[in-house]
Design a protein around this motif. Structure first.
Motif, short mmCIF file in Angstrom:
data_model
loop_
_atom_site.label_atom_id
_atom_site.label_comp_id
_atom_site.label_asym_id
_atom_site.label_seq_id
_atom_site.Cartn_x
_atom_site.Cartn_y
_atom_site.Cartn_z
N HIS A 192 21.15 42.62 51.11
CA HIS A 192 21.95 41.65 51.62
C HIS A 192 21.25 40.25 51.41
O HIS A 192 20.11 40.29 51.45
CB HIS A 192 22.03 42.04 53.04
CG HIS A 192 22.58 43.51 53.24
ND1 HIS A 192 24.28 43.28 53.36
CD2 HIS A 192 22.38 44.68 53.56
CE1 HIS A 192 24.52 44.73 53.72
NE2 HIS A 192 23.55 45.48 53.64
N LEU A 247 18.38 37.71 54.19
CA LEU A 247 17.32 38.56 54.99
C LEU A 247 15.99 38.23 55.01
O LEU A 247 15.19 38.37 55.86
CB LEU A 247 17.34 40.10 54.70
CG LEU A 247 18.66 40.76 54.62
CD1 LEU A 247 18.45 42.27 54.18
CD2 LEU A 247 19.21 40.71 55.95
N ASN A 263 12.98 40.28 55.63
CA ASN A 263 13.31 41.90 55.99
C ASN A 263 14.20 42.44 54.97
O ASN A 263 14.80 41.87 53.93
CB ASN A 263 14.08 41.54 57.14
CG ASN A 263 13.49 41.02 58.48
OD1 ASN A 263 14.19 40.97 59.45
ND2 ASN A 263 12.13 40.91 58.30
N GLN A 300 16.76 45.94 54.49
CA GLN A 300 17.42 47.13 54.81
C GLN A 300 17.10 48.34 53.93
O GLN A 300 17.38 48.33 52.86
CB GLN A 300 19.07 46.98 54.91
CG GLN A 300 19.69 48.31 55.41
CD GLN A 300 21.22 47.92 55.29
OE1 GLN A 300 21.55 46.83 55.41
NE2 GLN A 300 21.87 48.98 55.36
N SER A 352 11.20 40.33 62.68
CA SER A 352 12.63 40.49 62.38
C SER A 352 13.22 38.96 61.91
O SER A 352 12.86 37.90 62.92
CB SER A 352 13.36 41.08 63.51
OG SER A 352 13.28 40.28 64.63
N PHE A 373 15.50 48.83 59.28
CA PHE A 373 14.81 47.66 58.43
C PHE A 373 13.26 47.74 58.60
O PHE A 373 12.63 48.37 59.37
CB PHE A 373 15.37 46.41 59.39
CG PHE A 373 16.39 45.65 58.83
CD1 PHE A 373 16.71 44.74 58.27
CD2 PHE A 373 17.63 46.44 59.14
CE1 PHE A 373 17.66 43.96 57.74
CE2 PHE A 373 19.03 45.75 58.56
CZ PHE A 373 19.13 44.58 58.22
#
Length: 557
Positions: A94, A97, A100, A102, A498, A551
């Motif tokens: 994505h 991010l 991070n 996914q 995060s 994540f």
């Protein structure tokens, strides 16, 4: 005890597929092993607010049953998809991010995944395998990386009840790596909404998480079904298992696999009168057919009815950690069997490979230094949100020191729930005073912190993660925080890892009442692998009924 009539349900068997995705028996499709009825565990979760864990409770929700029924219907007329050949799918990246990643590919439809566990290879530090509850298949979504966390592949491991080969509800994943066997082990539950079958199962992967033991051939660490006599004790429900492996070559029990879990004894009314911790262990998992593996059983805490479920045999959330001399250390909470009140934090240990334990558990918490939710006038929720956030603890060992982390409400009026920790330098017999881990330069962080996990990196390096709401003035939305100590917990540095916050009210179907019970963390020689539940994409979920993903924020050490 009752005799169970076994009839093999061959039509639902995914023959020959490893970790196959296949229909789960639930709803109107009752398994073949006896007549459909309301199992005692289901009566328990319907009548009592605590006890049996949230991961099991979530499986009882009608929305989950409907989602899994829709998934089964979508597979009609198609071949079951397995991991024997393809090895899973790659999580699509994505944009935006940051650091991070996914880890999971979205389920179809994209529904919640939560309760994470992760283990790193002790032979290749770039390899790690993680697992999470999956509410489409009913089993565990397994994610693996071969490149230090840059990319992840996803597959699914669904449990089966071997006598009938019916697919059961699973979840509560736990992962460990065996250095001796060069194998990843995965444990999860097996239970049904209609029948009393209840097991703790163990799966093996010899190829770094690519393929796994078929569900019908899983090793059985605990069961309420007697495979010799065909009798089943429908008063027993086995819950919340975690695993560990003795990975020290000089240990007298090198390679031994340990599985800890809670054995709920449930009356016909749903009331649980005792729920002690149990241990299963084995030195050898039969790799040709893990179902032939033999486990030894030990009672960590005795079976002892406590009237209202408040005796010393009421325990939950056990965490096994093996020391370099082969000592098995187990941290857990003294939790009432029916209302989830956690009056004390406890510890047990075995110096003979799990055969015996200390005569009495050691109480870790000290007077005036710890408070549970109910001590603070709450009901295992964190206002203003409504999901349950039980006190799931974690423990690590490094350089002669045991470190035990937990959620603490002792400073609730000033800073809400904090992450606290205590340490032992004499093998768990005595513990330090409680100290706050979730700190700022000015003291304890404001708002709620919960779901901690800790891991050792060796050479006095400790790492911890937790959920944190300090950056939301309304104490609502969640971020993930990570701490690091270079001196075995004497001092810590911490920061947010995060890159986006998320709303837990929208993380589980329409109820928003469950986001898992715990997070995960593993450390290899070169990488730190934090793994957490994250709902940042719920707002764009096309189903409109909630979504959480898994994540990570992998870093070089």
């Amino acid at each position: 005890m009752r005799k169970m009539v076994v009839a093999v349900a061959a039509a639902t068997t995914a023959a020959g597929l490893v970790g196959a995705t296949a229909p789960q028996a639930s709803g109107a499709n009752a398994p073949a092993g006896g007549s459909a009825s309301t199992p005692r565990w289901l009566t328990h979760v319907q009548k009592f607010p605590g006890g049996i864990s949230n991961g099991v409770r979530a499986q009882a929700q009608p929305e989950v049953a409907r989602a899994q029924a829709a998934h089964r219907a979508s597979l009609v007329g198609t071949s079951s998809r397995g991991t024997a050949a393809g090895g899973g799918s790659v999580a699509a990246p994505h944009p935006g991010l940051g650091s991070n990643v996914q880890m999971n590919t979205d389920s179809d439809p994209p529904l919640p995944q939560n309760e994470t566990s992760v283990a790193a290879s002790l032979d290749n530090p770039n390899v790690a395998v993680a697992g999470a509850n999956d509410y489409v298949s009913g089993g565990v979504r397994v994610m693996r990386t071969l490149d230090g966390g840059h990319t992840w592949l996803t597959t699914t491991v669904i449990p089966q009840f071997a006598p009938t080969r019916d697919f059961c509800s699973g979840g509560d994943p736990a992962l460990a790596y065996s250095k001796r066997d060069r194998v990843f082990y995965l444990s999860q539950l097996c239970f049904f909404r209609e029948l009393a079958h209840s097991e703790v199962q163990v799966y093996a992967s010899k190829d770094n998480g690519r393929t796994w033991t078929p569900g019908r051939a899983a090793a059985i660490a605990a069961s309420n079904y007697n495979y010799t006599t065909g009798e089943e004790d429908d008063s027993i429900f086995n819950d919340k298992e975690l695993i560990a492996v003795d990975n020290t070559p000089t240990s007298p029990h090198y390679g031994r696999l340990y599985v800890t879990y809670t054995k709920f004894h449930v009356q016909p009314s749903g009331f649980s009168d005792y729920c002690p911790l149990q241990l299963s262990y084995t030195d050898t998992v039969n790799m040709a057919n893990p179902s032939l593996t033999t486990f030894q059983q030990t009672k960590i805490q005795p079976d002892r009815p406590g009237g209202n479920g408040t005796g010393t045999s009421a325990n939950q959330f056990s965490t096994p950690v093996v020391g370099p001399d082969g000592t098995l250390n187990v941290g857990f909470v003294s939790e009432n069997c029916n209302d989830s009140f956690d009056p004390h934090l406890l510890f047990q240990r075995s110096s003979d490979g799990g055969r015996t334990f200390l005569p009495h558990a050691v109480q870790i918490d000290k007077r005036g230094q710890y408070r549970d939710f109910r001590d603070a006038g709450l009901d295992d929720t964190l206002p203003p949100t409504s999901f349950r956030a039980p006190n799931t603890i974690s423990m690590a060992y490094d350089s002669g020191v045991l470190t035990y982390v937990y959620q603490n409400n002792i400073n609730r009026r000033r800073s809400k729930a904090d992450i606290s920790y205590q340490q032992s330098r004499d093998g768990g017999l005595h513990w330090s005073d409680s100290r706050v881990l979730s700190r700022t330069p000015n003291g304890a962080a404001r708002n709620d912190q919960f779901f901690p996990w800790i891991a050792s990196g060796g050479n006095r390096h400790l790492y911890a993660i937790w959920f944190d709401r300090r950056q939301d003035r309304a104490n609502h939305n969640i971020n993930t925080w990570q701490a690091h100590s270079v001196n075995n917990g004497r001092t810590w540095s911490s920061r947010r890892i995060s890159t986006a916050s998320w709303n837990p009210d929208r993380g589980f179907f329409t109820s928003g009442a469950f986001i898992g019970d715990y997070n995960g963390l593993a450390v290899s020689r070169t990488h730190v692998y934090p793994v957490w539940t994250d709902g940042r994409f719920t707002a764009i979920n096309r189903t409109g009924i909630g979504e959480t993903d898994i994540f990570t924020n992998v870093e070089l050490r």
